[in-house]
Structure formats: C-alpha cells, structure tokens
Design a protein around this motif. Structure first.
Motif, PDB file in Angstrom:
ATOM      1  N   ASN A  11     -34.263   0.943 -44.819  1.00 23.48           N
ATOM      2  CA  ASN A  11     -35.680   0.627 -44.637  1.00 23.48           C
ATOM      3  C   ASN A  11     -35.878  -0.857 -44.369  1.00 23.48           C
ATOM      4  O   ASN A  11     -36.743  -1.244 -43.581  1.00 23.48           O
ATOM      5  CB  ASN A  11     -36.482   1.053 -45.868  1.00 23.48           C
ATOM      6  CG  ASN A  11     -36.730   2.543 -45.916  1.00 23.48           C
ATOM      7  OD1 ASN A  11     -36.819   3.196 -44.886  1.00 23.48           O
ATOM      8  ND2 ASN A  11     -36.833   3.089 -47.109  1.00 23.48           N
ATOM      9  N   CYS A  12     -35.086  -1.684 -45.008  1.00 25.09           N
ATOM     10  CA  CYS A  12     -35.179  -3.124 -44.761  1.00 25.09           C
ATOM     11  C   CYS A  12     -34.588  -3.493 -43.408  1.00 25.09           C
ATOM     12  O   CYS A  12     -35.131  -4.354 -42.699  1.00 25.09           O
ATOM     13  CB  CYS A  12     -34.478  -3.888 -45.878  1.00 25.09           C
ATOM     14  SG  CYS A  12     -35.303  -3.759 -47.477  1.00 25.09           S
ATOM     15  N   LEU A  13     -33.494  -2.846 -43.032  1.00 27.88           N
ATOM     16  CA  LEU A  13     -32.899  -3.100 -41.721  1.00 27.88           C
ATOM     17  C   LEU A  13     -33.893  -2.786 -40.609  1.00 27.88           C
ATOM     18  O   LEU A  13     -33.962  -3.492 -39.599  1.00 27.88           O
ATOM     19  CB  LEU A  13     -31.630  -2.258 -41.539  1.00 27.88           C
ATOM     20  CG  LEU A  13     -30.400  -2.697 -42.325  1.00 27.88           C
ATOM     21  CD1 LEU A  13     -29.310  -1.647 -42.215  1.00 27.88           C
ATOM     22  CD2 LEU A  13     -29.893  -4.043 -41.827  1.00 27.88           C
ATOM     23  N   LYS A  14     -34.658  -1.740 -40.796  1.00 31.56           N
ATOM     24  CA  LYS A  14     -35.696  -1.368 -39.837  1.00 31.56           C
ATOM     25  C   LYS A  14     -36.701  -2.496 -39.650  1.00 31.56           C
ATOM     26  O   LYS A  14     -37.032  -2.886 -38.520  1.00 31.56           O
ATOM     27  CB  LYS A  14     -36.397  -0.106 -40.334  1.00 31.56           C
ATOM     28  CG  LYS A  14     -37.588   0.359 -39.545  1.00 31.56           C
ATOM     29  CD  LYS A  14     -38.520   1.250 -40.376  1.00 31.56           C
ATOM     30  CE  LYS A  14     -37.805   2.287 -41.198  1.00 31.56           C
ATOM     31  NZ  LYS A  14     -38.759   3.156 -41.953  1.00 31.56           N
ATOM     32  N   VAL A  15     -37.179  -3.029 -40.757  1.00 27.30           N
ATOM     33  CA  VAL A  15     -38.176  -4.092 -40.710  1.00 27.30           C
ATOM     34  C   VAL A  15     -37.594  -5.364 -40.099  1.00 27.30           C
ATOM     35  O   VAL A  15     -38.238  -6.027 -39.274  1.00 27.30           O
ATOM     36  CB  VAL A  15     -38.718  -4.367 -42.130  1.00 27.30           C
ATOM     37  CG1 VAL A  15     -39.562  -5.627 -42.155  1.00 27.30           C
ATOM     38  CG2 VAL A  15     -39.535  -3.171 -42.618  1.00 27.30           C
ATOM     39  N   ILE A 168     -36.059   5.663 -36.756  1.00 18.54           N
ATOM     40  CA  ILE A 168     -35.049   6.716 -36.819  1.00 18.54           C
ATOM     41  C   ILE A 168     -33.651   6.141 -36.683  1.00 18.54           C
ATOM     42  O   ILE A 168     -32.717   6.553 -37.392  1.00 18.54           O
ATOM     43  CB  ILE A 168     -35.345   7.788 -35.756  1.00 18.54           C
ATOM     44  CG1 ILE A 168     -36.657   8.496 -36.112  1.00 18.54           C
ATOM     45  CG2 ILE A 168     -34.202   8.791 -35.653  1.00 18.54           C
ATOM     46  CD1 ILE A 168     -37.167   9.440 -35.049  1.00 18.54           C
ATOM     47  N   ALA A 169     -33.483   5.164 -35.804  1.00 23.44           N
ATOM     48  CA  ALA A 169     -32.171   4.528 -35.656  1.00 23.44           C
ATOM     49  C   ALA A 169     -31.745   3.856 -36.954  1.00 23.44           C
ATOM     50  O   ALA A 169     -30.566   3.905 -37.331  1.00 23.44           O
ATOM     51  CB  ALA A 169     -32.198   3.519 -34.518  1.00 23.44           C
ATOM     52  N   ALA A 170     -32.681   3.233 -37.654  1.00 28.01           N
ATOM     53  CA  ALA A 170     -32.348   2.598 -38.930  1.00 28.01           C
ATOM     54  C   ALA A 170     -31.873   3.630 -39.944  1.00 28.01           C
ATOM     55  O   ALA A 170     -30.919   3.388 -40.698  1.00 28.01           O
ATOM     56  CB  ALA A 170     -33.557   1.840 -39.468  1.00 28.01           C
ATOM     57  N   THR A 171     -32.521   4.783 -39.958  1.00 29.08           N
ATOM     58  CA  THR A 171     -32.126   5.832 -40.893  1.00 29.08           C
ATOM     59  C   THR A 171     -30.711   6.318 -40.611  1.00 29.08           C
ATOM     60  O   THR A 171     -29.979   6.710 -41.526  1.00 29.08           O
ATOM     61  CB  THR A 171     -33.116   7.007 -40.821  1.00 29.08           C
ATOM     62  OG1 THR A 171     -34.451   6.508 -40.987  1.00 29.08           O
ATOM     63  CG2 THR A 171     -32.847   8.025 -41.915  1.00 29.08           C
ATOM     64  N   ARG A 192     -28.468   7.053 -30.230  1.00 25.10           N
ATOM     65  CA  ARG A 192     -28.199   6.116 -31.325  1.00 25.10           C
ATOM     66  C   ARG A 192     -27.285   4.984 -30.856  1.00 25.10           C
ATOM     67  O   ARG A 192     -27.525   3.811 -31.179  1.00 25.10           O
ATOM     68  CB  ARG A 192     -27.563   6.848 -32.504  1.00 25.10           C
ATOM     69  CG  ARG A 192     -27.200   5.914 -33.646  1.00 25.10           C
ATOM     70  CD  ARG A 192     -26.444   6.631 -34.752  1.00 25.10           C
ATOM     71  NE  ARG A 192     -25.954   5.668 -35.732  1.00 25.10           N
ATOM     72  CZ  ARG A 192     -24.801   5.030 -35.629  1.00 25.10           C
ATOM     73  NH1 ARG A 192     -24.003   5.248 -34.577  1.00 25.10           N
ATOM     74  NH2 ARG A 192     -24.421   4.161 -36.559  1.00 25.10           N
ATOM     75  N   ASP A 193     -26.253   5.312 -30.101  1.00 25.15           N
ATOM     76  CA  ASP A 193     -25.353   4.274 -29.592  1.00 25.15           C
ATOM     77  C   ASP A 193     -26.111   3.259 -28.738  1.00 25.15           C
ATOM     78  O   ASP A 193     -25.874   2.047 -28.822  1.00 25.15           O
ATOM     79  CB  ASP A 193     -24.223   4.902 -28.769  1.00 25.15           C
ATOM     80  CG  ASP A 193     -23.230   5.675 -29.626  1.00 25.15           C
ATOM     81  OD1 ASP A 193     -23.236   5.488 -30.861  1.00 25.15           O
ATOM     82  OD2 ASP A 193     -22.462   6.473 -29.058  1.00 25.15           O
ATOM     83  N   GLN A 194     -27.033   3.755 -27.920  1.00 26.31           N
ATOM     84  CA  GLN A 194     -27.829   2.858 -27.078  1.00 26.31           C
ATOM     85  C   GLN A 194     -28.744   1.980 -27.922  1.00 26.31           C
ATOM     86  O   GLN A 194     -28.898   0.785 -27.649  1.00 26.31           O
ATOM     87  CB  GLN A 194     -28.651   3.688 -26.085  1.00 26.31           C
ATOM     88  CG  GLN A 194     -27.802   4.395 -25.043  1.00 26.31           C
ATOM     89  CD  GLN A 194     -28.594   5.400 -24.223  1.00 26.31           C
ATOM     90  OE1 GLN A 194     -29.711   5.788 -24.586  1.00 26.31           O
ATOM     91  NE2 GLN A 194     -28.036   5.823 -23.107  1.00 26.31           N
ATOM     92  N   MET A 195     -29.350   2.552 -28.953  1.00 26.96           N
ATOM     93  CA  MET A 195     -30.213   1.780 -29.834  1.00 26.96           C
ATOM     94  C   MET A 195     -29.428   0.677 -30.541  1.00 26.96           C
ATOM     95  O   MET A 195     -29.913  -0.454 -30.698  1.00 26.96           O
ATOM     96  CB  MET A 195     -30.881   2.682 -30.871  1.00 26.96           C
ATOM     97  CG  MET A 195     -32.063   3.480 -30.358  1.00 26.96           C
ATOM     98  SD  MET A 195     -33.469   2.445 -29.825  1.00 26.96           S
ATOM     99  CE  MET A 195     -33.899   1.601 -31.353  1.00 26.96           C
TER     100      MET A 195
END
Length: 208
Positions: A11-15, A168-171, A192-195
């Motif tokens: 969740n923090c990585l997402k932010v 979603i990628a962060a999850t 996901r690889d592209q993200m």
C-alpha cells in the motif's frame, strides 16, 4: 506535505509510485512496521488504526492508500491517472475497490506465509494456508485476466496507466518472492511486467 510510509508495504509502495509519477512535493517519513512504530502515540493520533500510509497536508490528515493516491492525482491535475469524466473516473474507482476488497485478500496469504513470517521469525509457511489460497487466487485473477483482454494499455480501458493500474500492480509487486501463481494468467503477467518497467517504481523517493 508529508506521507508516513513503510516502503516494504505494498500500500505504501503504491502511494510512493504515484507520488513519483506526478512529481509531488512530498516529504516521506519512514515508519518501521516490524518494530511496531505504527503504534507510537504520534502515528495513532493521526490514524487510530495504527496503519500507514498516512498523508499530512498542513493540519489535514488523510488515511487509506487509495484515497491518498486520488488526492495526489487531483492535486497535480493529472487527469490521465484520474480521469475527469464521470464514467471513466467511476471505472477507475471500481478497480480500486476491487483491488482492496478482492485482490488484496487473495494475495495476502502468499505474502504472509512465504515472506513476512520468515522476516519476523515466525516459522515456515503453513502448507494448508497456501493450499487454500491457491484455490481462491485464480477465481480473483480470472476477473483481471478477462478485463485485460478488452482493455487499452491501462486496466480501465485507458490509453495509458491510471490509478487502477498502480493500485493493482502494487498489490502484485511481490509476485516472485510470494510465489503468486500467475503462470496461468498470461495477460496479467505481461501487463504486470510492463507496469514494473515504469520509472515511478524504479526511482521512488527515499523515505527519511
């Protein structure tokens, strides 16, 4: 503006990634969850749940990672991440809710059993927990696999990634160490690889 984070948290990585994407003027302050720093009086005063991320903008406090990334995108006026139109914004929100309510719980057993238990010295992964998770995980991922068949570059059908993609990628960030069974979902794996190639993941701001 300050954001309190533990950079190991998805969740923090997402932010952090969204803040980097929009070049937000943010001071990141590190909170070590493994040491219980989230239960300090200062953190609990901002979020009685004792969870991060927490955004502090002047005297205003905002919790919940999806609300924080919406605020960062709106503040930066980045309407590729957070569309202006009611329908497109609702579609992004739909995937944010899905990520929190469906994908997160499906991923959590893998991360806890295969990563965090070892990190915290709580013993090996429980094979029974993993076995149950392996039954439930495909039911959830199939929804995303189908959605990606008709999407543009972004999950919500956008021509570029939106907040839904970052959430979603962060999850799924720890797919490899958590041993997420993604092999049967080629569209999800490719997306996901592209993200993960986006600069926002590779050059996230350092926390203090």
């Amino acid at each position: 503006m300050e954001i309190f984070v533990d950079r190991r948290s998805t969740n923090c990585l997402k932010v952090i990634a969204v803040a980097k994407h929009v070049a937000a003027a943010v001071n990141f302050i590190d909170i070590d969850l493994s040491r219980g720093e989230q239960r300090s009086p200062g953190v609990l005063a901002m979020n009685p749940m004792g969870q991060v991320p927490i955004l502090r903008d002047g005297t205003r406090i905002l919790t919940e990672s999806n609300a924080i990334i919406q605020y960062l995108a709106e503040l930066s006026q980045d309407y590729t991440l957070w569309p202006r139109s009611a329908w497109a914004r609702a579609d992004v929100s739909r995937w944010l809710f899905w990520s929190a309510a469906q994908l997160g719980p499906a991923v959590k057993p893998f991360q806890w059993e295969r990563m965090f238990k070892s990190f915290l010295g709580l013993g090996p992964a429980d094979p029974n927990v993993i076995a149950r998770a392996e039954i439930e995980f495909p039911k959830v991922l199939n929804t995303l696999e189908i959605a990606l068949a008709g999407a543009g570059e972004g999950i919500a059908g956008a021509s570029s990634p939106t907040l839904a993609d970052y959430a979603i990628a962060a999850t799924l960030f720890y797919a490899e160490p958590a041993g997420l069974p993604l092999a049967k979902f080629p569209r999800v794996s490719t997306w996901r690889d592209q993200m993960m190639e986006l600069p926002a993941w590779r050059a996230a701001p350092e926390a203090k």
